[in-house]
Design a protein around this motif. Structure first.
Motif, PDB file in Angstrom:
ATOM      1  N   ALA A  23       0.808  -1.226   0.000  1.00 16.08           N
ATOM      2  CA  ALA A  23       0.000   0.000   0.000  1.00 16.08           C
ATOM      3  C   ALA A  23       0.842   1.277   0.000  1.00 16.08           C
ATOM      4  O   ALA A  23       0.314   2.358  -0.192  1.00 16.08           O
ATOM      5  N   THR A  24       2.137   1.165   0.237  1.00 11.62           N
ATOM      6  CA  THR A  24       2.964   2.378   0.315  1.00 11.62           C
ATOM      7  C   THR A  24       4.295   2.188  -0.396  1.00 11.62           C
ATOM      8  O   THR A  24       4.792   1.063  -0.500  1.00 11.62           O
ATOM      9  N   ARG A  25       4.836   3.317  -0.873  1.00  8.26           N
ATOM     10  CA  ARG A  25       6.187   3.263  -1.436  1.00  8.26           C
ATOM     11  C   ARG A  25       7.233   3.572  -0.380  1.00  8.26           C
ATOM     12  O   ARG A  25       8.425   3.491  -0.648  1.00  8.26           O
ATOM     13  N   LEU A  26       6.761   3.989   0.795  1.00  8.85           N
ATOM     14  CA  LEU A  26       7.711   4.287   1.865  1.00  8.85           C
ATOM     15  C   LEU A  26       8.386   3.004   2.329  1.00  8.85           C
ATOM     16  O   LEU A  26       7.751   1.944   2.364  1.00  8.85           O
ATOM     17  N   PRO A  27       9.659   3.062   2.683  1.00  5.21           N
ATOM     18  CA  PRO A  27      10.301   1.862   3.235  1.00  5.21           C
ATOM     19  C   PRO A  27       9.687   1.530   4.599  1.00  5.21           C
ATOM     20  O   PRO A  27       9.518   2.417   5.434  1.00  5.21           O
ATOM     21  N   VAL A  28       9.343   0.276   4.774  1.00  9.57           N
ATOM     22  CA  VAL A  28       8.668  -0.148   6.012  1.00  9.57           C
ATOM     23  C   VAL A  28       9.661  -0.875   6.917  1.00  9.57           C
ATOM     24  O   VAL A  28      10.357  -1.801   6.483  1.00  9.57           O
ATOM     25  N   ALA A  29       9.732  -0.429   8.182  1.00  4.62           N
ATOM     26  CA  ALA A  29      10.535  -1.138   9.193  1.00  4.62           C
ATOM     27  C   ALA A  29       9.582  -1.797  10.173  1.00  4.62           C
ATOM     28  O   ALA A  29       8.574  -1.209  10.560  1.00  4.62           O
ATOM     29  N   ARG A  45      11.782 -13.851   6.008  1.00  3.56           N
ATOM     30  CA  ARG A  45      10.385 -13.855   5.536  1.00  3.56           C
ATOM     31  C   ARG A  45       9.828 -12.431   5.495  1.00  3.56           C
ATOM     32  O   ARG A  45       9.075 -12.075   4.607  1.00  3.56           O
ATOM     33  N   LEU A  46      10.202 -11.631   6.499  1.00  4.11           N
ATOM     34  CA  LEU A  46       9.738 -10.240   6.518  1.00  4.11           C
ATOM     35  C   LEU A  46      10.293  -9.479   5.316  1.00  4.11           C
ATOM     36  O   LEU A  46       9.607  -8.667   4.697  1.00  4.11           O
ATOM     37  N   HIS A  47      11.550  -9.770   4.977  1.00  2.00           N
ATOM     38  CA  HIS A  47      12.143  -9.126   3.806  1.00  2.00           C
ATOM     39  C   HIS A  47      11.386  -9.533   2.544  1.00  2.00           C
ATOM     40  O   HIS A  47      11.069  -8.699   1.691  1.00  2.00           O
ATOM     41  N   GLN A  48      11.055 -10.812   2.440  1.00  2.42           N
ATOM     42  CA  GLN A  48      10.297 -11.283   1.279  1.00  2.42           C
ATOM     43  C   GLN A  48       8.917 -10.634   1.229  1.00  2.42           C
ATOM     44  O   GLN A  48       8.347 -10.413   0.159  1.00  2.42           O
ATOM     45  N   ALA A  49       8.372 -10.317   2.403  1.00  2.00           N
ATOM     46  CA  ALA A  49       7.042  -9.681   2.460  1.00  2.00           C
ATOM     47  C   ALA A  49       7.111  -8.195   2.126  1.00  2.00           C
ATOM     48  O   ALA A  49       6.080  -7.531   2.039  1.00  2.00           O
ATOM     49  N   GLY A  50       8.338  -7.661   1.998  1.00  2.00           N
ATOM     50  CA  GLY A  50       8.474  -6.273   1.567  1.00  2.00           C
ATOM     51  C   GLY A  50       9.132  -5.339   2.568  1.00  2.00           C
ATOM     52  O   GLY A  50       9.372  -4.171   2.258  1.00  2.00           O
ATOM     53  N   ALA A  51       9.394  -5.829   3.784  1.00  2.00           N
ATOM     54  CA  ALA A  51      10.019  -4.957   4.788  1.00  2.00           C
ATOM     55  C   ALA A  51      11.426  -4.582   4.351  1.00  2.00           C
ATOM     56  O   ALA A  51      12.109  -5.354   3.679  1.00  2.00           O
TER      57      ALA A  51
END
Ligand SMILES: Cc1cc2nc3c(=O)[nH]c(=O)nc-3n(C[C@H](O)[C@H](O)[C@H](O)COP(=O)(O)O)c2cc1C
Length: 197
Positions: A23-29, A45-51
């Motif tokens: 939902a966002t282009r912001l980097p998510v931590a 897994r979190l990295h694969q999910a986009g984090a």
């Protein structure tokens, strides 16, 4: 869902992270608790999910008991120096193993704590308890450690190779559990303990 299996929790958490990252282009931590069965696996897994980053670690609210009044006490327990060790250890273990940035949270009270965390691979460090204890005035002393932090980070990147040696190598990785053996055999407290084992 307190009775749900851990695997279901993790699945749900990954789904939430994936939804947010889509939902966002912001980097998510993602800020994690230290209580994961296999943190390295979950981090991947979190990295694969986009984090793009992890905040290690959250410290959940932990109530106490008043034994006179026979009721629970919901006061805030601030961090101590020991709380620095879990983020320091885990960032050291994960850095270079998963393509994520790391923010350290827990027990940071001095500029030298910042230096240590940067040395093992943190990109930033966070501070809450120290500010609650001393107010913004404590920030002045942090600035004096800034040059040291920069120097230390450069030094680590340039040459302190071996910091992340895996435990399987003959010399145990410096942040793996096997280091207990060395600590016990070399420290005075450990020697005293050894005589009772
Ligand atoms: C009064 C208080 C409120 C906090 N509220 C939050 C919060 O809303 N969200 C969060 O992720 N962490 C929250 N935390 C946890 C802190 O962000 C931090 O992870 C923890 O206090 C460890 O850092 P410290 O050793 O610098 O205090 C809170 C901590 C305290 C003491």
């Amino acid at each position: 869902m307190p009775s749900a299996a851990a695997a279901n929790w993790r699945k749900e958490q990954l789904a939430i992270v994936s939804t947010v990252c889509t939902a966002t282009r912001l980097p998510v931590a993602v800020k994690l608790s230290p209580s994961y069965t296999n943190l390295a696996h979950f981090a991947r897994r979190l990295h694969q999910a986009g984090a793009r980053g992890l905040v290690l670690f959250n410290r959940f609210f932990q109530p106490d008991i008043d034994i006179e009044a026979l009721e629970h006490v919901s006061n805030v327990l601030l961090s101590s120096a020991a709380d620095l060790r879990p983020p320091l250890r885990w960032i050291a273990l994960l850095e270079g193993q998963v393509p994520l940035d790391f923010a350290a949270s827990g027990g940071v009270a001095h500029g030298t704590d910042v230096v240590r965390l940067l040395m093992v691979g943190a990109s930033v460090t966070m501070v809450v308890s120290d500010l609650l204890r001393h107010g913004p005035v404590s920030c002045g002393s942090w600035k004096r450690a800034h040059w040291l932090a920069r120097t230390a980070q450069l030094r680590l990147r340039a040459g302190l190779a071996g910091l992340h040696e895996p435990a399987a190598l003959p010399r145990p990785g410096r942040f793996e559990r096997a280091q207990y053996v060395r600590a016990i055999s070399t420290s005075p407290a450990g020697s005293a303990l050894g005589t009772h084992l």
